[in-house]
Design a protein around this motif. Structure first.
Motif, PDB file in Angstrom:
ATOM      1  N   UNK A 108       0.826  -1.205   0.000  1.00 48.59           N
ATOM      2  CA  UNK A 108       0.000   0.000   0.000  1.00 48.59           C
ATOM      3  C   UNK A 108       0.859   1.254   0.000  1.00 48.59           C
ATOM      4  N   UNK A 109       1.970   1.255   0.754  1.00 45.30           N
ATOM      5  CA  UNK A 109       2.869   2.408   0.795  1.00 45.30           C
ATOM      6  C   UNK A 109       3.827   2.413  -0.387  1.00 45.30           C
ATOM      7  N   UNK A 110       4.331   1.246  -0.752  1.00 51.31           N
ATOM      8  CA  UNK A 110       5.298   1.173  -1.844  1.00 51.31           C
ATOM      9  C   UNK A 110       4.698   1.617  -3.172  1.00 51.31           C
ATOM     10  N   UNK A 111       3.412   1.352  -3.356  1.00 50.44           N
ATOM     11  CA  UNK A 111       2.776   1.701  -4.624  1.00 50.44           C
ATOM     12  C   UNK A 111       2.596   3.201  -4.801  1.00 50.44           C
ATOM     13  N   UNK A 112       2.808   3.976  -3.753  1.00 53.16           N
ATOM     14  CA  UNK A 112       2.681   5.429  -3.886  1.00 53.16           C
ATOM     15  C   UNK A 112       3.814   6.032  -4.697  1.00 53.16           C
TER      16      UNK A 112
END
Length: 460
Positions: free
Chosen positions: A114-118
């Motif tokens: 969820x964070x990496x995809x930002x």
């Protein structure tokens, strides 16, 4: 020419020409098994060199000509994971996340997406779940981003083709035991398959700068299903530990080429996924009984983080002639040594009693700073006198009963004061050079006799 049959160790992967009861590499017993010869994909005579067409020959260069750029780190979105990794994940690194099945490894990896995809493109390869199952789990964990690509595949060739087509920044493989190379005859999960697939992923990470997270399972026997085989091939080895019957999980680093290996991360498993526990001390001390004999609090260092842990002890009269000794979360030999010191130097006849030591919260205390708290808890249970609830004991115990100092004592005292404790028993020769925070009383003690009398003194 007929090839010879080889033998390998299911614990460490070491290959031998003949069977043996004990592995010569790791020392494990009854782990040597037979492996049929594999079909070689390409052979060359000894001393010959094979050069691929169009590929230049690499030459050695002076170390002074190498680039000394610092590694590029990026956050994973989980502060506890970043702490264990040494400040974040490193670009182009290969990270192994090991643990027992069902402990929460896949949940952790999917949550960080969820964070990496930002700021990056993530490819999640699952060999254990279908795309539909991944969608259901991602929906439960509230992971929804167009930069997250998922594929359910077990063939190494198809995975590499997907990487070449999608060109992700982060690759997550769940799990390495499900991948297989078609060129090898051995089944998926064998030592040769795990090694070959991990080597291909390592070349992918180093050659293209892709950060690769690999999940590895540990079975009950600790044989080839575990990540022991490939620990030397990866950059970082993380172990996810914890009792499946409790909600707390501890993440440890067993190997880290880009940071320290003494940090831990604490998580709590809930219905919505893993929740970070930013203050493990409050979690470990929650539910502590009041005025109960046989319990004492100490402060240990997990990396740079001071953590308060509760040590519980139970000393009862032995029914037989051979007293029983049991320790959970505390080294057994050190517990036996402390019992001997307690009887010889403390004057308590514990040799005729059964003794049990338990560390609350699933921690394993291997630091000598927990010696004094263990001795105080044992004495409290033997004398059936409770330790005050606002007292902490910190110190190493020697064989003569003396108290020796421990490192980073000032940080430990600050953590003790922050959590509201009012008394702290410490070695006497360090008390003079320490500044006690307001509201915290430092009680110096030279030996375990003075420490026990100070800790078990009746409250005024």
């Amino acid at each position: 020419m007929k090839q010879k049959t080889l033998f390998y160790c299911t614990e460490c992967g070491n290959e031998t020409a003949k069977w043996a009861g004990k592995c010569p590499a790791c020392g494990a017993w009854n782990t040597i098994v037979e492996r049929p010869p594999e079909v070689s994909r390409g052979t060359a005579k000894s001393g010959s060199r094979t050069v691929r067409a169009g590929q230049p020959v690499r030459r050695a260069c002076p170390v002074t000509d190498l680039q000394a750029d610092e590694e590029i780190r990026f956050p994973t979105g989980m502060g506890e994971l970043d702490r264990v990794l040494g400040g974040g994940a490193v670009k182009g690194s290969l990270v192994l996340v090991g643990g027992a099945p069902g402990i929460g490894k896949s949940t952790l990896m999917l949550q960080i997406c969820s964070k990496l995809c930002e700021f990056s493109k993530v490819l999640y390869v699952s060999g254990e779940e279908s795309e539909h199952q991944l969608k259901l789990r991602a929906k439960r964990l509230r992971v929804d981003n167009n930069s997250l690509f998922v594929i359910s595949e077990t063939s190494l060739g198809d995975v590499l083709e997907s990487v070449s087509a999608e060109r992700p920044d982060v690759l997550i493989v769940d799990s390495i035991q499900t991948l297989y190379n078609d060129a090898l005859d051995s089944p998926a999960g064998s030592v040769s398959q795990v090694k070959d697939c991990t080597m291909a992923l390592m070349q992918l990470a180093k050659g293209q700068g892709i950060t690769v997270f690999v999940i590895g399972h540990v079975n009950k026997e600790g044989s080839i299903a575990g990540p022991k085989v490939l620990e030397h091939m990866v950059d970082c080895v993380l172990y996810f530990e914890g009792d499946q019957h409790t909600s707390y999980r501890i993440l440890r680093a067993a190997k880290n080429r880009f940071g320290a290996t003494n940090e831990i991360g604490v998580f709590e498993m809930r219905d919505e996924g893993l929740i970070e526990v930013e203050n493990p001390s409050e979690m470990l001390l929650s539910g502590r009984p009041d005025d109960a004999p046989g319990t004492c609090v100490t402060c240990v260092m997990e990396g740079m983080r001071p953590v308060l842990a509760e040590i519980q002890a139970l000393v009862v009269s032995s029914a037989g002639g051979n007293p029983r000794r049991t320790s959970n979360g505390f080294d057994y030999n050190r517990a036996a040594m402390l019992l001997a010191v307690l009887e010889k130097r403390g004057g308590l006849k514990v040799s005729a009693c059964d003794a049990y030591l338990n560390i609350i919260g699933g921690l394993y205390l291997d630091e000598p700073a927990a010696d004094l708290a263990a001795v105080v808890a044992l004495a409290s249970s033997y004398l059936d006198r409770p330790v005050p609830g606002d007292l902490v004991a910190i110190g190493e115990v020697g064989l003569t009963g003396e108290l020796r100092t421990v490192n980073q004592l000032a940080q430990r005292i600050s953590e003790v004061h922050r959590l509201g404790f009012r008394k702290c028993v410490i070695p006497a020769h360090r008390a003079a050079g320490l500044h006690a925070p307001e509201g915290l009383q430092l009680i110096p003690a030279r030996n375990i006799g003075e420490a026990i009398r100070a800790a078990l003194r009746p409250s005024e």
